[in-house]
Write a protein that holds these residues in place. Structure first.
Motif, mmCIF file in Angstrom:
data_model
loop_
_atom_site.group_PDB
_atom_site.id
_atom_site.type_symbol
_atom_site.label_atom_id
_atom_site.label_comp_id
_atom_site.label_asym_id
_atom_site.label_seq_id
_atom_site.Cartn_x
_atom_site.Cartn_y
_atom_site.Cartn_z
ATOM 1 N N ARG A 162 7.911 26.716 9.568
ATOM 2 C CA ARG A 162 9.293 26.898 9.100
ATOM 3 C C ARG A 162 10.270 27.094 10.258
ATOM 4 O O ARG A 162 11.482 26.999 10.079
ATOM 5 C CB ARG A 162 9.391 28.136 8.203
ATOM 6 C CG ARG A 162 8.633 28.020 6.904
ATOM 7 C CD ARG A 162 8.801 29.309 6.137
ATOM 8 N NE ARG A 162 7.889 29.363 5.000
ATOM 9 C CZ ARG A 162 7.595 30.479 4.336
ATOM 10 N NH1 ARG A 162 8.143 31.622 4.685
ATOM 11 N NH2 ARG A 162 6.759 30.453 3.331
ATOM 12 N N TYR A 163 9.736 27.438 11.443
ATOM 13 C CA TYR A 163 10.607 27.758 12.586
ATOM 14 C C TYR A 163 10.150 26.974 13.819
ATOM 15 O O TYR A 163 9.606 27.562 14.764
ATOM 16 C CB TYR A 163 10.564 29.261 12.888
ATOM 17 C CG TYR A 163 10.814 30.132 11.681
ATOM 18 C CD1 TYR A 163 12.112 30.499 11.315
ATOM 19 C CD2 TYR A 163 9.749 30.579 10.895
ATOM 20 C CE1 TYR A 163 12.337 31.284 10.201
ATOM 21 C CE2 TYR A 163 9.962 31.364 9.777
ATOM 22 C CZ TYR A 163 11.261 31.714 9.432
ATOM 23 O OH TYR A 163 11.483 32.490 8.322
ATOM 24 N N PRO A 164 10.378 25.661 13.833
ATOM 25 C CA PRO A 164 9.903 24.840 14.945
ATOM 26 C C PRO A 164 10.446 25.361 16.279
ATOM 27 O O PRO A 164 11.609 25.775 16.353
ATOM 28 C CB PRO A 164 10.478 23.455 14.633
ATOM 29 C CG PRO A 164 10.820 23.479 13.188
ATOM 30 C CD PRO A 164 11.141 24.897 12.844
ATOM 31 N N ASN A 165 9.606 25.379 17.284
ATOM 32 C CA ASN A 165 9.941 25.826 18.650
ATOM 33 C C ASN A 165 10.192 27.323 18.809
ATOM 34 O O ASN A 165 10.453 27.799 19.897
ATOM 35 C CB ASN A 165 11.172 25.074 19.208
ATOM 36 C CG ASN A 165 11.002 23.580 19.101
ATOM 37 O OD1 ASN A 165 9.904 23.068 19.387
ATOM 38 N ND2 ASN A 165 12.034 22.880 18.679
ATOM 39 N N ARG A 166 10.149 28.072 17.723
ATOM 40 C CA ARG A 166 10.387 29.511 17.825
ATOM 41 C C ARG A 166 9.135 30.317 17.479
ATOM 42 O O ARG A 166 8.943 31.431 17.953
ATOM 43 C CB ARG A 166 11.524 29.950 16.873
ATOM 44 C CG ARG A 166 12.868 29.334 17.183
ATOM 45 C CD ARG A 166 13.382 29.772 18.553
ATOM 46 N NE ARG A 166 13.476 31.221 18.663
ATOM 47 C CZ ARG A 166 14.508 31.928 18.228
ATOM 48 N NH1 ARG A 166 15.527 31.334 17.660
ATOM 49 N NH2 ARG A 166 14.518 33.246 18.372
ATOM 50 N N VAL A 167 8.291 29.733 16.620
ATOM 51 C CA VAL A 167 7.122 30.465 16.133
ATOM 52 C C VAL A 167 5.889 29.577 16.253
ATOM 53 O O VAL A 167 5.942 28.399 15.933
ATOM 54 C CB VAL A 167 7.318 30.872 14.647
ATOM 55 C CG1 VAL A 167 6.122 31.662 14.142
ATOM 56 C CG2 VAL A 167 8.603 31.672 14.470
ATOM 57 N N SER A 168 4.795 30.165 16.737
ATOM 58 C CA SER A 168 3.551 29.399 16.822
ATOM 59 C C SER A 168 2.415 30.200 16.192
ATOM 60 O O SER A 168 2.555 31.400 15.933
ATOM 61 C CB SER A 168 3.239 29.052 18.273
ATOM 62 O OG SER A 168 3.164 30.238 19.027
ATOM 63 N N ALA A 169 1.287 29.534 15.954
ATOM 64 C CA ALA A 169 0.210 30.154 15.180
ATOM 65 C C ALA A 169 -1.135 30.026 15.868
ATOM 66 O O ALA A 169 -1.403 29.057 16.570
ATOM 67 C CB ALA A 169 0.141 29.484 13.807
ATOM 68 N N ASP A 170 -1.990 31.039 15.641
ATOM 69 C CA ASP A 170 -3.364 30.976 16.134
ATOM 70 C C ASP A 170 -4.226 31.881 15.260
ATOM 71 O O ASP A 170 -3.706 32.537 14.344
ATOM 72 C CB ASP A 170 -3.430 31.425 17.609
ATOM 73 C CG ASP A 170 -4.586 30.746 18.354
ATOM 74 O OD1 ASP A 170 -5.587 30.372 17.705
ATOM 75 O OD2 ASP A 170 -4.491 30.605 19.585
#
Ligand code: ATR
Length: 272
Positions: A162-170
């Motif tokens: 939902r927040y490209p370039n601001r939030v990432s996942a692992d």
């Protein structure tokens, strides 16, 4: 008399009546804030005919936050973004919805650790459930780059998307890797609740000036917060989030803006 209530299934565990009851008494308002347990098969009809319920509005708790967001005619942008509502009210005969979990989360930190986001950099969010959605949104708004780690990777990825370039996942098992550079860490998983397991994070790798918080508030000092405090890190417990998220709803229904005081905190703390 103005009436409001917390709506859920079940609702017996909710401390919202205690909070709003305290403020009603404080302001001397002729009002009432109760509990309304609605069976799953009745919730759609109840929300569709909210105007006939006699309530000026109310809070929505688990498991109806998503249903409430869909049922409302007018929603605050935050409700559209995260697809969940926790506060309802009637306006011009129509049901309106807000989600105040994020503002409650931020207000608690501003209150208990005033400079926690002076220079927002990296935030690490443990968990990717309903509560995490509001927390991540609030952190992005506040200027953080956010890393979400979750047991189920796909849930973290869906939230991050939902927040490209601001939030990432692992995955959750990678938490220690990201903890090394995080200025802010929050636990949004249910781990630590009522002694139910614990978050496995090595506090010795966390930067010494980091702020650590938990949205679990039973117990008030979770094993996660206790481990952070033992390392000398600054910690903020999750109770204030519950208190602060209640402010916008009370203001809308009863027309007075309440404050979160030590007296209110002590009252709710005694009930935990
Ligand atoms: P809430 O609305 O309170 O956030 P939720 O949507 O059920 O509740 O989310 C619970 C969170 O706690 C999720 O991140 C969940 O991880 P999964 O997405 O993998 O289910 C996390 N959680 C619950 N029990 C856990 C456990 N034993 N170990 C690790 N994470 C757990």
């Amino acid at each position: 008399m103005i009436r409001a209530a917390v709506i859920g299934w079940p609702v017996s565990q909710s401390r919202s009546p205690l909070i709003h009851g305290h403020w009603l008494e404080r302001f001397g308002i002729d009002g009432d804030y109760g509990r309304l347990a609605i069976e799953p098969e009745r919730i759609d009809g109840f929300l569709a005919h909210f105007a006939g319920s006699g309530l000026a509005g109310g809070n929505v708790t688990i498991p109806y936050k998503e249903i409430a967001a869909r049922a409302a005619r007018h929603c605050q942008p935050i409700v559209e973004r995260i697809g969940a509502a926790n506060t309802l009210w009637m306006e011009n005969g129509e049901l309106c919805a807000d989600n105040t979990d994020g503002v409650g989360f931020i207000a608690n930190l501003d209150d208990r650790a005033p400079d926690w986001a002076k220079t927002p950099d990296e935030a690490l969010v443990l968990g990717a459930g309903g509560a995490a959605a509001a927390v991540v949104d609030a952190l992005v708004e506040r200027g953080f780059m956010v890393r979400i780690v979750n047991r189920t990777l796909s849930r973290a990825e869906a939230l991050a998307a939902r927040y490209p370039n601001r939030v990432s996942a692992d995955v959750l098992s990678e938490a220690n890797r990201y903890a090394r550079t995080a200025g802010f860490i929050v636990n949004t998983t249910s781990l630590g609740m009522k002694g139910d397991g614990a978050v496995d994070l090595d506090m010795s790798v966390v930067p010494s000036d980091a702020v650590i918080t938990d949205i679990v508030y039973v117990p008030l000092v979770t094993p996660f917060l206790a481990a952070a405090a033992a390392r000398g890190l600054r910690t903020v417990d999750g109770l204030g989030m519950l208190l602060h998220q209640a402010v916008p709803g009370f203001t809308r229904w009863f027309g007075h803006r309440p404050t979160v005081t030590p007296e209110l905190r002590a009252l709710v703390e005694a009930d935990l």
